[in-house]
Design an enzyme around this catalytic site. Structure first.
Site, PDB file in Angstrom:
ATOM      1  N   CYS A  95       0.818  -1.219   0.000  1.00  0.00           N
ATOM      2  CA  CYS A  95       0.000   0.000   0.000  1.00  0.00           C
ATOM      3  C   CYS A  95       0.849   1.265   0.000  1.00  0.00           C
ATOM      4  O   CYS A  95       0.594   2.204  -0.752  1.00  0.00           O
ATOM      5  CB  CYS A  95      -0.909   0.022   1.229  1.00  0.00           C
ATOM      6  SG  CYS A  95      -2.126  -1.290   1.300  1.00  0.00           S
ATOM      7  N   VAL A 112       0.492   4.173  -2.751  1.00  0.00           N
ATOM      8  CA  VAL A 112      -0.139   5.453  -2.403  1.00  0.00           C
ATOM      9  C   VAL A 112       0.740   6.621  -2.821  1.00  0.00           C
ATOM     10  O   VAL A 112       0.256   7.647  -3.319  1.00  0.00           O
ATOM     11  CB  VAL A 112      -0.452   5.507  -0.895  1.00  0.00           C
ATOM     12  CG1 VAL A 112      -0.822   6.935  -0.476  1.00  0.00           C
ATOM     13  CG2 VAL A 112      -1.595   4.556  -0.563  1.00  0.00           C
TER      14      VAL A 112
END
Length: 523
Positions: free
Chosen positions: A153, A157
């Site tokens: 993640c 991101v």
């Protein structure tokens, strides 16, 4: 103290000792600030009602026990299936610890996987420096022949570009230019573990074949490619190999982690063992065709194979149960001209004999199922072949086209017409379903044990036993070595289910002179 070197107790009896009971009671009284037992029971009973189920199915912003894992987990499994390949995750160290322990608990094997340990500064300034050091150190310390890179993640991101970072690392001299480093972007906040497997396989296939197609000729090597998808039953790789070998079909299993996830205990540590060779993946475009054993979650790979390798990617279903195993073998025979041998016909006959022996116990039994798209569809198909009745089918990581196809299969038989199919739902939804429309059994992974416990808490007559088939299986041993594909796999599934049914019958007819009016030794 009850725990001494001469008397080691596991947690269950140990925590029943007086001093542990006192400690837990003090913790509850002094720190938990819980509601009263009466209030907890009141709320529990409400959560078993139709009223709560309606509210439960309306929630949108919360997932409870999602019946899936995240993309990088699948990417790691895919990488493990290639010879001397080290899975490398561009992200935080905690993520990789999760992936390794998840597989450790399922396979009971050490799992090699590294991270470049991104922390707060990398989250602000990007993780290229981490990748420079990480790739160089991983190559020097663990000496792989290939490093397969995926993301978590954090990296996604902030928008880290794997292709640029890897190329820059090679330009900086951290790795040789020719050293294989396929990659896949695998953001954890979309898709699932099956998406991650698909992305990584496509990344590996692209790395080794995209710019090397000039001399490739479809069918020139006389082989069939087999792509297993996210598959954690190691016996399934072996049974596909065996069936194709018995047919005399030359083939390449494109990703095969059986050896590295099932190594012997003989005093030698094998960080790398077996796996699809780099020569095989480079040669894969020369095959007659590529068969996807789990096509519902291999959409990206299918598109690449069709468009780049120019393979037809013949349409098959996961080879589970009787009919779909027949279809798989007949498709291989059609593609290669090889006849199906007498050995497999005999094996098929044994399965039919087993189905004949056991169908009376499965006929009319109601089941709730969950798992990955192809697996759940194959399992439901086999249950229908036995006259069993799936009434709840839940697949978190499936799409509407899958649901439509699943609905079609169910509607082809009277015993499937009353089944409800749910996509994008989680195991808290399944909990509501088994309370409000009770099946006889659930079939799914280890997380279903908590649903079984809740149903038992409501009362013995409400209990829904769990049959553990799927992934992950954390609380039973050695099931990952079993087989669910082919005739052999159907035999295992049938044996597992019918014996759980008979064990439940024994449990319900133990009362001396009250419920034991049954021919217990003739079943």
């Amino acid at each position: 103290m009850p725990q001494t070197t001469d008397n080691i107790k596991p947690c269950y009896p140990l925590f029943r000792e007086p001093e542990y009971k006192e400690t837990l009671a003090a913790k509850k009284a002094n720190f938990e600030e819980a509601h009263s037992a009466e209030k907890i029971e009141e709320v529990f009973q409400w959560t078993t009602t139709e009223e709560y189920k309606e509210l439960n199915f309306k929630r949108e912003a919360l997932t409870v026990n999602p019946a899936k894992a995240c993309q990088p987990l699948g990417a790691v499994l895919c990488a493990l299936g290639f010879e001397k390949t080290l899975p490398y995750v561009h992200g935080s160290q905690g993520c990789v610890a999760y992936f390794r322990t998840y597989f450790n608990r399922h396979f009971k094997e050490p799992v090699a996987c590294v991270s470049d340990s991104m922390t707060e500064d990398a989250a602000v300034f990007g993780g290229q420096k981490n990748m420079f050091d990480g790739l160089e150190n991983a190559k020097a310390l663990y000496k792989p022949d290939m490093i397969a890179v995926s993301t978590t993640c954090m990296a996604e991101v902030i928008g880290d570009d794997l292709n640029a970072f890897i190329n820059n690392a090679k330009k900086d001299g951290r790795l040789a230019q020719e050293f294989p480093t396929p990659f896949a972007h695998t953001p954890s906040f979309v898709g699932s573990h099956t998406t991650g497997w698909d992305n990584m396989f496509e990344g590996i296939a692209r790395y080794f074949t995209l710019n090397y197609m000039e001399d490739k000729v479809v069918g020139s090597n006389g082989k069939i490619n087999v792509v297993p998808g996210f598959e954690t039953y190691l016996g399934n790789y072996r049974v596909i190999h065996r069936m194709l070998d018995e047919m005399g079909v030359a083939h390449s299993m494109l990703c095969d982690p059986t050896e590295v996830l099932d190594t012997p205990a003989d005093g030698e540590f094998r960080m790398y063992a077996g796996g699809t060779t780099l020569a095989e993946i480079k040669d894969a475009p020369n095959a007659i065709d590529t068969l996807l054993l789990q096509p519902w979650h291999l959409e990206k790979s299918e598109k690449y194979i069709k468009n780049t390798w120019k393979h037809p990617v013949s349409d098959i279903n996961i080879p589970m149960g009787l009919e779909w195993t027949d279809e798989f073998l007949m498709k291989v025979s059609e593609l290669t001209g090889k006849p199906i041998p007498a050995s497999l016909e005999k094996e098929r006959g044994r399965l039919v004999d087993m189905m004949t022996d056991s169908h009376t116990w499965l006929h009319g039994k109601k089941f709730a199922l969950w798992g990955d798209p192809d697996f759940v569809m194959g399992l439901a198909k086999f249950l229908l072949e036995m006259g069993a009745e799936p009434i709840h089918i839940l697949c978190n990581n499936a799409n509407k086209r899958w649901a439509k196809s699943m609905r079609k299969i169910l509607d082809e038989t009277p015993v499937g017409s009353s089944c409800e199919v749910y996509i994008g739902k989680d195991l808290w939804h399944m909990r509501s379903l088994v309370f409000t429309n009770k099946p006889d059994f659930m079939i799914g992974n280890s997380y279903g044990k908590f649903i079984q416990r809740d149903t038992l808490h409501k009362g013995k007559e409400f209990e829904v036993p769990l049959i553990r088939i799927g992934f992950p299986i954390f609380d039973r041993h050695h099931l990952h070595r079993m087989t669910t594909m082919g005739y052999e796999g159907a035999m295992y599934i049938l044996t597992t289910i019918v014996n759980e049914i008979l064990a439940r019958l024994d449990e319900e007819t133990r009362g001396m002179g009250t419920t034991d009016f049954n021919y217990d030794l003739v079943r």
